[in-house]
Write a protein that holds these residues in place. Sequence first.
Motif, PDB file in Angstrom:
ATOM      1  N   ALA A   2      51.480  47.091  49.360  1.00 40.70           N
ATOM      2  CA  ALA A   2      50.721  46.502  48.254  1.00 40.70           C
ATOM      3  C   ALA A   2      50.454  45.035  48.526  1.00 40.70           C
ATOM      4  O   ALA A   2      50.786  44.502  49.572  1.00 40.70           O
ATOM      5  CB  ALA A   2      51.494  46.684  46.953  1.00 40.70           C
ATOM      6  N   SER A   3      49.876  44.372  47.549  1.00 40.88           N
ATOM      7  CA  SER A   3      49.542  42.954  47.670  1.00 40.88           C
ATOM      8  C   SER A   3      50.796  42.105  47.781  1.00 40.88           C
ATOM      9  O   SER A   3      51.910  42.575  47.605  1.00 40.88           O
ATOM     10  CB  SER A   3      48.742  42.534  46.437  1.00 40.88           C
ATOM     11  N   THR A   4      50.602  40.833  48.069  1.00 44.51           N
ATOM     12  CA  THR A   4      51.750  39.946  48.196  1.00 44.51           C
ATOM     13  C   THR A   4      52.316  39.604  46.842  1.00 44.51           C
ATOM     14  O   THR A   4      51.629  39.611  45.836  1.00 44.51           O
ATOM     15  CB  THR A   4      51.360  38.628  48.919  1.00 44.51           C
ATOM     16  N   PRO A  95      47.271  45.775  25.483  1.00 44.16           N
ATOM     17  CA  PRO A  95      46.796  45.059  26.675  1.00 44.16           C
ATOM     18  C   PRO A  95      47.922  44.743  27.662  1.00 44.16           C
ATOM     19  O   PRO A  95      47.734  44.852  28.873  1.00 44.16           O
ATOM     20  CB  PRO A  95      46.167  43.779  26.134  1.00 44.16           C
ATOM     21  N   LEU A  96      49.091  44.364  27.143  1.00 43.44           N
ATOM     22  CA  LEU A  96      50.219  44.056  28.031  1.00 43.44           C
ATOM     23  C   LEU A  96      50.625  45.295  28.816  1.00 43.44           C
ATOM     24  O   LEU A  96      50.863  45.220  30.025  1.00 43.44           O
ATOM     25  CB  LEU A  96      51.402  43.509  27.218  1.00 43.44           C
ATOM     26  N   SER A  97      50.685  46.441  28.153  1.00 43.19           N
ATOM     27  CA  SER A  97      51.101  47.675  28.827  1.00 43.19           C
ATOM     28  C   SER A  97      50.124  48.066  29.924  1.00 43.19           C
ATOM     29  O   SER A  97      50.542  48.461  31.017  1.00 43.19           O
ATOM     30  CB  SER A  97      51.241  48.812  27.813  1.00 43.19           C
ATOM     31  N   SER A 102      49.542  48.001  36.244  1.00 46.28           N
ATOM     32  CA  SER A 102      48.978  47.499  37.495  1.00 46.28           C
ATOM     33  C   SER A 102      49.917  46.504  38.184  1.00 46.28           C
ATOM     34  O   SER A 102      50.149  46.588  39.389  1.00 46.28           O
ATOM     35  CB  SER A 102      47.624  46.843  37.224  1.00 46.28           C
ATOM     36  N   ALA A 103      50.454  45.565  37.418  1.00 50.16           N
ATOM     37  CA  ALA A 103      51.326  44.536  37.990  1.00 50.16           C
ATOM     38  C   ALA A 103      52.597  45.147  38.579  1.00 50.16           C
ATOM     39  O   ALA A 103      53.060  44.720  39.645  1.00 50.16           O
ATOM     40  CB  ALA A 103      51.674  43.492  36.934  1.00 50.16           C
ATOM     41  N   LEU A 104      53.167  46.122  37.914  1.00 54.47           N
ATOM     42  CA  LEU A 104      54.381  46.762  38.423  1.00 54.47           C
ATOM     43  C   LEU A 104      54.086  47.597  39.660  1.00 54.47           C
ATOM     44  O   LEU A 104      54.848  47.578  40.631  1.00 54.47           O
ATOM     45  CB  LEU A 104      55.010  47.642  37.338  1.00 54.47           C
ATOM     46  N   TYR A 105      52.984  48.326  39.647  1.00 55.85           N
ATOM     47  CA  TYR A 105      52.649  49.174  40.781  1.00 55.85           C
ATOM     48  C   TYR A 105      52.318  48.359  42.024  1.00 55.85           C
ATOM     49  O   TYR A 105      52.781  48.662  43.123  1.00 55.85           O
ATOM     50  CB  TYR A 105      51.475  50.095  40.431  1.00 55.85           C
ATOM     51  N   PRO A 110      53.644  37.089  39.864  1.00 59.28           N
ATOM     52  CA  PRO A 110      54.518  35.957  39.521  1.00 59.28           C
ATOM     53  C   PRO A 110      54.758  35.793  38.015  1.00 59.28           C
ATOM     54  O   PRO A 110      55.783  35.251  37.615  1.00 59.28           O
ATOM     55  CB  PRO A 110      53.803  34.740  40.106  1.00 59.28           C
ATOM     56  N   LEU A 111      53.837  36.251  37.187  1.00 61.21           N
ATOM     57  CA  LEU A 111      54.033  36.125  35.740  1.00 61.21           C
ATOM     58  C   LEU A 111      54.678  37.354  35.105  1.00 61.21           C
ATOM     59  O   LEU A 111      54.936  37.356  33.898  1.00 61.21           O
ATOM     60  CB  LEU A 111      52.694  35.832  35.048  1.00 61.21           C
ATOM     61  N   LEU A 112      54.954  38.380  35.895  1.00 57.88           N
ATOM     62  CA  LEU A 112      55.512  39.604  35.348  1.00 57.88           C
ATOM     63  C   LEU A 112      56.819  39.371  34.587  1.00 57.88           C
ATOM     64  O   LEU A 112      56.954  39.858  33.456  1.00 57.88           O
ATOM     65  CB  LEU A 112      55.716  40.643  36.458  1.00 57.88           C
ATOM     66  N   PRO A 113      57.783  38.625  35.102  1.00 55.32           N
ATOM     67  CA  PRO A 113      59.020  38.429  34.333  1.00 55.32           C
ATOM     68  C   PRO A 113      58.796  37.724  32.992  1.00 55.32           C
ATOM     69  O   PRO A 113      59.450  38.064  32.001  1.00 55.32           O
ATOM     70  CB  PRO A 113      59.893  37.575  35.257  1.00 55.32           C
TER      71      PRO A 113
END
Length: 177
Positions: A2-4, A95-97, A102-105, A110-113
């Motif tokens: 996946a992406s960095t 919207p967050l879900s 996408s962010a988890l997959y 960097p903003l996920l936490p």
Amino acid sequence: MASTAVAGKGREQPATSIWSRKRALCYLIFFVIHVPVMFSIDLPALYPPSLTPTFLTTLRTYYHTTYKDQFFSPTGPPTAWFSAFLWMEALYHVPLSLWAVSALYNGNHPLLPVHLLVYAVQTAITTLTCIAEYLSWTHLSVSEKINLGYLYVPYLGLSVFMGVDMFGRLQDRLMPL
């Protein structure tokens, strides 16, 4: 691959597969399940009746009849604060879900936490409020309250776990040893 993803101390590292990130996989599965549940069980109370498909009304009636959950009464939410919780779910959780899936997959954005910490705290508080409320309902037996607990307590447990996890990740990032 996946992406960095941004790692601690400002360095970028390649994101690892979702299958090797067990907590991320758990959160991903939760959000993938949570999105259709929101649209089919929680949020139809906010839909105009003329636009609510019959199958959603039938599903919610089945849920209410089976679990006697007064929050989902066919006559509408029993309290103003629960209606406010539904609007928070519609305007924030949805919207967050979708973003979190996408962010988890794709890797640890960097903003996920930060986003998941806010989500976890808000979810824990609202879920605990609902638990406290249904435990006070005198028309339900102890057995019926336990059955509701099977639905609500896992949300509380996961949100507390997620909150502690995200707080720890932010603490490690902001206050490295």
